[in-house]
Scaffold this motif. Sequence first.
Motif, PDB file in Angstrom:
ATOM      1  N   GLU A  82      34.007  37.636  43.967  1.00  0.00           N
ATOM      2  CA  GLU A  82      33.312  38.200  44.948  1.00  0.00           C
ATOM      3  C   GLU A  82      31.838  37.290  45.627  1.00  0.00           C
ATOM      4  O   GLU A  82      31.881  36.885  45.925  1.00  0.00           O
ATOM      5  N   VAL A 102      32.814  33.751  47.437  1.00  0.00           N
ATOM      6  CA  VAL A 102      33.302  34.182  48.509  1.00  0.00           C
ATOM      7  C   VAL A 102      32.038  34.493  48.926  1.00  0.00           C
ATOM      8  O   VAL A 102      31.725  33.460  49.998  1.00  0.00           O
ATOM      9  N   GLU A 103      31.174  34.590  48.433  1.00  0.00           N
ATOM     10  CA  GLU A 103      29.699  35.042  49.019  1.00  0.00           C
ATOM     11  C   GLU A 103      28.577  33.030  48.921  1.00  0.00           C
ATOM     12  O   GLU A 103      28.321  32.652  49.629  1.00  0.00           O
ATOM     13  N   GLU A 153      39.785  41.974  55.913  1.00  0.00           N
ATOM     14  CA  GLU A 153      38.867  42.936  54.876  1.00  0.00           C
ATOM     15  C   GLU A 153      39.650  42.964  53.004  1.00  0.00           C
ATOM     16  O   GLU A 153      40.660  43.788  53.467  1.00  0.00           O
ATOM     17  N   ALA A 184      38.979  35.413  52.530  1.00  0.00           N
ATOM     18  CA  ALA A 184      37.548  35.667  53.599  1.00  0.00           C
ATOM     19  C   ALA A 184      37.219  34.524  55.151  1.00  0.00           C
ATOM     20  O   ALA A 184      36.715  35.211  56.132  1.00  0.00           O
ATOM     21  N   ASP A 216      39.993  44.321  49.371  1.00  0.00           N
ATOM     22  CA  ASP A 216      38.997  45.013  47.965  1.00  0.00           C
ATOM     23  C   ASP A 216      39.844  43.771  46.990  1.00  0.00           C
ATOM     24  O   ASP A 216      40.619  43.648  46.566  1.00  0.00           O
ATOM     25  N   ALA A 217      38.041  42.958  46.664  1.00  0.00           N
ATOM     26  CA  ALA A 217      38.516  42.299  45.090  1.00  0.00           C
ATOM     27  C   ALA A 217      39.433  42.764  44.168  1.00  0.00           C
ATOM     28  O   ALA A 217      40.207  42.162  44.042  1.00  0.00           O
ATOM     29  N   SER A 218      39.258  43.901  43.727  1.00  0.00           N
ATOM     30  CA  SER A 218      40.129  43.746  43.012  1.00  0.00           C
ATOM     31  C   SER A 218      41.603  44.598  43.179  1.00  0.00           C
ATOM     32  O   SER A 218      42.384  44.742  42.267  1.00  0.00           O
ATOM     33  N   ILE A 275      41.489  34.718  47.531  1.00  0.00           N
ATOM     34  CA  ILE A 275      39.942  35.549  47.688  1.00  0.00           C
ATOM     35  C   ILE A 275      39.264  34.678  48.930  1.00  0.00           C
ATOM     36  O   ILE A 275      38.700  35.116  49.924  1.00  0.00           O
ATOM     37  N   VAL A 334      37.228  40.182  38.608  1.00  0.00           N
ATOM     38  CA  VAL A 334      36.818  40.755  39.921  1.00  0.00           C
ATOM     39  C   VAL A 334      35.669  39.901  40.295  1.00  0.00           C
ATOM     40  O   VAL A 334      35.247  39.757  41.764  1.00  0.00           O
ATOM     41  N   ASP A 335      34.489  40.014  39.890  1.00  0.00           N
ATOM     42  CA  ASP A 335      33.372  39.977  40.186  1.00  0.00           C
ATOM     43  C   ASP A 335      32.903  38.571  39.968  1.00  0.00           C
ATOM     44  O   ASP A 335      32.273  38.227  40.947  1.00  0.00           O
TER      45      ASP A 335
END
Length: 598
Positions: free
Chosen positions: A526, A529-530, A504, A499, A506-508, A495, A522-523
Amino acid sequence: MSLAMPDTFLLEPPDLTNASFGLTVDTLRSNFQELYHIAHNPASNRHSLIPDLSGTHIYDSNHGSGLFLNCFYKCINSFTKWDFVHTKLKQSINYTQKIFLKELALMEPFLLSYQTYLKRAGNGYAVVEAEYSHARKAISTWNASTQKFIKLINTLPKDNIVLVILKQTLTDANPEAQQRPLFQTPITSALNSCQKIIDLEGMTKGSLPLEVIKKLLKKKPLSTSDQKSIDSWSKKVQHISADKVQLVHRCLQTIASLYLQPDQQSSEKGDAAPIEALLEKTGCTLFQQKDPTHISWRDQLEAGTSIPYKDTKIILGTEINPLPTPGDKTRVFEVKDHPDIVALVARNQAELSIRRLLQATKNDFGIPLANIVEIFHDGRVAFMERLQSLGAFKWTSSNGILSQEDAPVVNALAALLQEFINNKFTPSNFKPTAILLNSQYQLRTLKPMTKRSFDFNALEEFVTKCAGENRTVFKHLMTASGLSTHSTATFYYDIISTAFKGEEMDASTLAAIYDSSDPKVVDRGEVLVEEALPLWRELCTELRTFFPLRKKQELNQEVGKALIECHKASKAAGKLGPSLYQDVIAKIKATAVAGLVH
């Protein structure tokens, strides 16, 4: 005679129509009471025991009738040619023993009757409680008259004046009897054991569910009806006051001995933990209460205290983590000359046995529970293997090399994590603070683990906290356990890579490719990546100052590739390593230098 009962007792209860006490039981009680008080008085001496003129009663020369008799004998001794008092005292002591044996023989039918009741009730036979009330009353009267003194006389120091005089008088004709307990026979022991059960009947105001208790002790399944009986009885036990917890424990030990060790003379060694644990399970909290007598003794313990143990003594060492509140939970002491064990002292004498049983029954996965090596027969103290917290262990590994000292602990932790991965579960509240090490560096815990669904993030967090700042230990744990190659770790790597490429995804959706539907994964992806994108941009900006002639896009791609590689090399997965920034810069510079050389 023990509590053992032949099956022939089951036919019918003995006929007690003509059974009764002798007329001398009051004299026996009176003499025992006087001897008890004299033995307890530290000022007592040989002249404290005074007989009456008939040679049947014994008095304390400092009180009541004894004062009058003492004056009387002082007067008549001047007119006699022998020691009249001494002669009468010997006569009174021998008479006391004679009526003791006589009354004891008269107790046998009552003992037989109550033993029959225990046997019949335990085997599920219908019993009429009223048929045994006479036996209960007789046994209680006998024990109230004799047991307090019998217990005292056989625990007194050898130089106690009462013990000395009794031994000299009663064993003149039989010197071998000097070594035997006074006024203590198999029958008195059996009567005392029966009394404990009668006492528990009194405390719960009714008969005991003996058939169900026997099933429980024999590890037989309990029916719905059995469980209802225990539930009902548990409510009665719950109403017993905390100052009776030791007495209840002794009563249950006696019942356990009756049904599990029927051929033993002693009833003090039965394991009552199965009964007490079931009572706790039904909501009874009596055995979690502070026994005032026990706590009073426990509060006096300190380093250097000597505690009797079998034929020797143990000496307590320093207390480990002293309790903030006196009387709270369990006190733990080092034991002098025994560095591999500690001494535990709980809130009452039943608690440690229950704890050991629950540990044995609940320890079905994960880390073995701390081993309670031995519990003293009276339940006051237990030996447990000495443990140190995992947090107190000092890692010595460095530079990617696992040290010999660290290897056993790291390997044990890795094997544990691997077990969780293979079986797809994670214990609840799985933290390093719950892990302890014994002297062989084997893993232990104090509380049973509870299974929860598999949680990769929790396991990685556990490894992070275990290793602390030691990256060598962290890498070995992540690698040997299989966490760094787990599909969830691969998802986290991909993931970030996606990025960096600007794609693009979707993480899920990406997580599903790696068979993960855990919302926490999944959370975390994300969030990762942030965290990674700003770090990547900062690295690109930093490195452009070192390589101003490099094409921006080309350098950015190289930084992104290096970041992924360094992240994988750190063996971290769902978290970015603390040295990742420096690692990427070092890798890019090393690559540039290598290119110039070639």
